[in-house]
Design a protein around this motif. Structure first.
Motif, mmCIF file in Angstrom:
data_model
loop_
_atom_site.group_PDB
_atom_site.id
_atom_site.type_symbol
_atom_site.label_atom_id
_atom_site.label_comp_id
_atom_site.label_asym_id
_atom_site.label_seq_id
_atom_site.Cartn_x
_atom_site.Cartn_y
_atom_site.Cartn_z
ATOM 1 N N PRO A 88 -51.705 -46.641 12.611
ATOM 2 C CA PRO A 88 -51.819 -45.914 10.983
ATOM 3 C C PRO A 88 -51.149 -44.569 10.340
ATOM 4 O O PRO A 88 -50.920 -44.359 9.788
ATOM 5 N N ASN A 89 -51.929 -44.198 11.665
ATOM 6 C CA ASN A 89 -51.816 -42.735 12.225
ATOM 7 C C ASN A 89 -50.466 -42.059 12.512
ATOM 8 O O ASN A 89 -50.196 -41.544 13.371
ATOM 9 N N SER A 90 -49.353 -43.333 12.228
ATOM 10 C CA SER A 90 -48.227 -43.218 13.752
ATOM 11 C C SER A 90 -47.457 -41.871 13.809
ATOM 12 O O SER A 90 -46.907 -41.154 13.996
ATOM 13 N N LEU A 91 -47.085 -41.471 12.263
ATOM 14 C CA LEU A 91 -46.613 -39.753 12.201
ATOM 15 C C LEU A 91 -47.241 -39.295 12.949
ATOM 16 O O LEU A 91 -46.692 -38.028 13.094
ATOM 17 N N GLU A 92 -48.543 -39.123 12.382
ATOM 18 C CA GLU A 92 -49.323 -37.883 12.944
ATOM 19 C C GLU A 92 -49.657 -38.067 14.497
ATOM 20 O O GLU A 92 -49.572 -36.776 15.098
ATOM 21 N N LEU A 93 -49.198 -39.046 15.751
ATOM 22 C CA LEU A 93 -49.711 -38.978 16.343
ATOM 23 C C LEU A 93 -47.529 -38.673 16.651
ATOM 24 O O LEU A 93 -48.090 -37.972 17.950
ATOM 25 N N ALA A 94 -46.595 -39.159 15.703
ATOM 26 C CA ALA A 94 -45.421 -38.590 16.688
ATOM 27 C C ALA A 94 -45.960 -36.389 17.074
ATOM 28 O O ALA A 94 -44.876 -36.344 17.486
ATOM 29 N N LEU A 95 -46.289 -36.332 15.622
ATOM 30 C CA LEU A 95 -46.072 -34.974 15.687
ATOM 31 C C LEU A 95 -46.899 -34.186 16.448
ATOM 32 O O LEU A 95 -46.596 -33.245 16.951
ATOM 33 N N GLU A 96 -47.693 -34.503 16.935
ATOM 34 C CA GLU A 96 -49.017 -34.079 17.188
ATOM 35 C C GLU A 96 -48.196 -33.875 19.146
ATOM 36 O O GLU A 96 -47.820 -33.418 19.937
ATOM 37 N N ALA A 97 -47.741 -34.602 19.087
ATOM 38 C CA ALA A 97 -46.987 -35.465 20.340
ATOM 39 C C ALA A 97 -45.866 -34.443 20.694
ATOM 40 O O ALA A 97 -45.035 -33.941 21.681
ATOM 41 N N GLY A 98 -45.197 -34.257 19.414
ATOM 42 C CA GLY A 98 -44.178 -33.732 19.334
ATOM 43 C C GLY A 98 -42.326 -34.472 19.419
ATOM 44 O O GLY A 98 -41.415 -34.010 20.157
ATOM 45 N N LEU A 99 -42.474 -35.703 18.982
ATOM 46 C CA LEU A 99 -41.982 -36.533 18.536
ATOM 47 C C LEU A 99 -40.681 -36.363 17.608
ATOM 48 O O LEU A 99 -40.768 -36.760 16.881
ATOM 49 N N LEU A 100 -39.884 -35.201 17.764
ATOM 50 C CA LEU A 100 -39.427 -34.921 16.534
ATOM 51 C C LEU A 100 -37.776 -34.736 16.965
ATOM 52 O O LEU A 100 -36.887 -33.914 17.731
ATOM 53 N N PRO A 101 -37.123 -35.963 17.092
ATOM 54 C CA PRO A 101 -35.920 -35.925 17.526
ATOM 55 C C PRO A 101 -34.710 -34.833 16.974
ATOM 56 O O PRO A 101 -34.599 -33.998 15.550
ATOM 57 N N MET A 102 -33.654 -34.575 17.814
ATOM 58 C CA MET A 102 -32.269 -33.526 17.100
ATOM 59 C C MET A 102 -31.388 -34.245 17.187
ATOM 60 O O MET A 102 -31.063 -35.660 17.721
ATOM 61 N N GLY A 103 -30.626 -34.112 15.918
ATOM 62 C CA GLY A 103 -29.172 -35.165 16.093
ATOM 63 C C GLY A 103 -28.412 -33.818 15.556
ATOM 64 O O GLY A 103 -28.005 -33.293 14.535
ATOM 65 N N VAL A 104 -26.979 -34.159 15.857
ATOM 66 C CA VAL A 104 -26.304 -32.950 15.565
ATOM 67 C C VAL A 104 -25.365 -33.780 14.369
ATOM 68 O O VAL A 104 -25.227 -34.256 14.110
ATOM 69 N N MET A 105 -24.879 -32.490 13.599
ATOM 70 C CA MET A 105 -24.475 -32.571 12.063
ATOM 71 C C MET A 105 -23.007 -31.834 11.906
ATOM 72 O O MET A 105 -23.251 -30.791 11.828
ATOM 73 N N GLY A 106 -21.782 -32.460 12.096
ATOM 74 C CA GLY A 106 -20.778 -32.084 12.455
ATOM 75 C C GLY A 106 -19.819 -31.017 10.835
ATOM 76 O O GLY A 106 -19.129 -32.087 10.873
ATOM 77 N N LEU A 107 -19.016 -30.044 10.483
ATOM 78 C CA LEU A 107 -18.762 -29.535 9.798
ATOM 79 C C LEU A 107 -17.896 -29.500 10.169
ATOM 80 O O LEU A 107 -17.108 -28.449 10.811
ATOM 81 N N ASN A 108 -16.669 -30.732 10.283
ATOM 82 C CA ASN A 108 -15.768 -30.072 10.698
ATOM 83 C C ASN A 108 -14.380 -30.192 10.272
ATOM 84 O O ASN A 108 -14.362 -30.098 9.517
#
Length: 332
Positions: A97-117
């Protein structure tokens, strides 16, 4: 939308940035075992997670770690229900149930490109997204946009941000299906016909149940004007993620009108990227201050948290900064 917080981490033009590959996101073995057993995805890409960021001039850099999309889906994404059945990540979040905390502690912080075309006459491309294409809040998003994924054919992962922008451009603007499976040389040659330059112009972060991770705003300087871009996009034949498109002028006044007219329909990282675009193109700091203090709260529905300009004068780990900016959510 009242609880939405868009964190503006950076709004500087960084040009072309070579990222540093640091390693893999490290989760406990019992967490990984359960995820790998329960989460079966048709497409499970190797995604990038931002680990560290900052510095000045030639010393500026971005460090990334690698993860699997299934791990992000299992721990960061909300549980959904379809035809009465919960999504497969429910069993993971019931167990942890503390999945967000587990992800943060591990650095599971994905990156996405946002293209201003950005076209030659100063317009940019937005799309009406197909419902179900994403869990992110907001029906209007920049085109192109997408996760930064590693291991594409012939691609130099040190430049994953720019290569991702090109591949997403081919898929979402030119409608070239499966562009992420093309060799990088072919992607580069095709993109060169339409793109004059790509530059990284900021960093946005979102930490909420429906959308967690970093947006990487990039300005894609087009070789087309807005009329030519409209013909290329072909509004009667949208890609699978969109139901239609429109172009909008990139000026302080027109973007103010966009926020007032579209409000909460604007996807959160899209809003941040457009702000970065105006700041970079028009040196519009006073306009930005007015937008985040007045226009956005009353029209978009959330709030913008702007980190101090000197936050990243030296390279810092992003988990450290997140804990600083959200102490009420992640107490020490």
């Amino acid at each position: 939308m009242a609880d939405n917080v868009l964190e503006m981490w950076d709004a500087k033009n960084r040009g072309v940035v070579k990222v540093s590959r640091l390693g893999r996101v490290s989760l406990d073995e019992d967490v990984v075992k359960l995820i790998d057993e329960k989460i079966q995805l048709t497409k499970n890409e190797r995604i990038t997670c931002l680990s560290c960021y900052g510095g000045e001039g030639r010393d500026f850099g971005m460090g990334i770690d690698e993860s699997l999309y299934s791990h992000h889906y299992a721990l960061n994404k909300p549980v959904t229900v379809k035809n009465g059945e919960p999504s497969s990540n429910k069993v993971i979040q019931d167990k942890f149930p503390n999945s967000l905390e587990l992800a943060l502690e591990a650095g599971l912080l994905p990156m996405g490109v946002m293209g201003l075309n950005l076209t030659t006459d100063g317009h940019f491309l937005l799309g009406y997204r197909r419902r179900g294409a994403t869990l992110s809040i907001g029906d209007i998003a920049l085109v192109p946009a997408g996760f930064c994924a590693l291991g594409k054919p012939g691609s130099d992962d040190d430049y994953v941000i720019y290569n991702t922008a090109k591949r997403e451009f081919l898929e979402e603007v030119l409608k070239i299906k499966e562009a992420d499976g093309l060799p990088q040389q072919e992607v580069d040659m095709t993109a060169q016909r339409y793109i004059a330059d790509i530059s990284l112009v900021g960093l946005t972060y979102v930490d909420q149940a429906t959308n967690r991770g970093f947006g990487i705003p990039v300005i894609i300087q087009s070789k087309l004007d807005s009329r030519e871009l409209g013909k290329v996009v072909n509004e009667t034949n949208p890609d699978p993620e969109h139901i239609g498109y429109f172009v909008w002028q990139l000026t302080p006044d027109s973007v103010t009108d966009l926020v007032k007219q579209k409000g909460s329909l604007l996807e959160i990282h899209t809003l941040g990227t457009i702000l970065c675009g105006v700041v970079n193109q028009f040196n519009a700091q006073e306009w930005y201050n007015r937008m985040v203090s007045e226009v956005i709260p009353s029209n978009w529905g959330g709030r913008v948290l702007t980190l101090p300009e000197n936050t990243f004068d030296e390279r810092r780990t992003v988990v450290e900064v997140i804990r600083e900016t959200m102490p009420q959510r992640y107490p020490s």
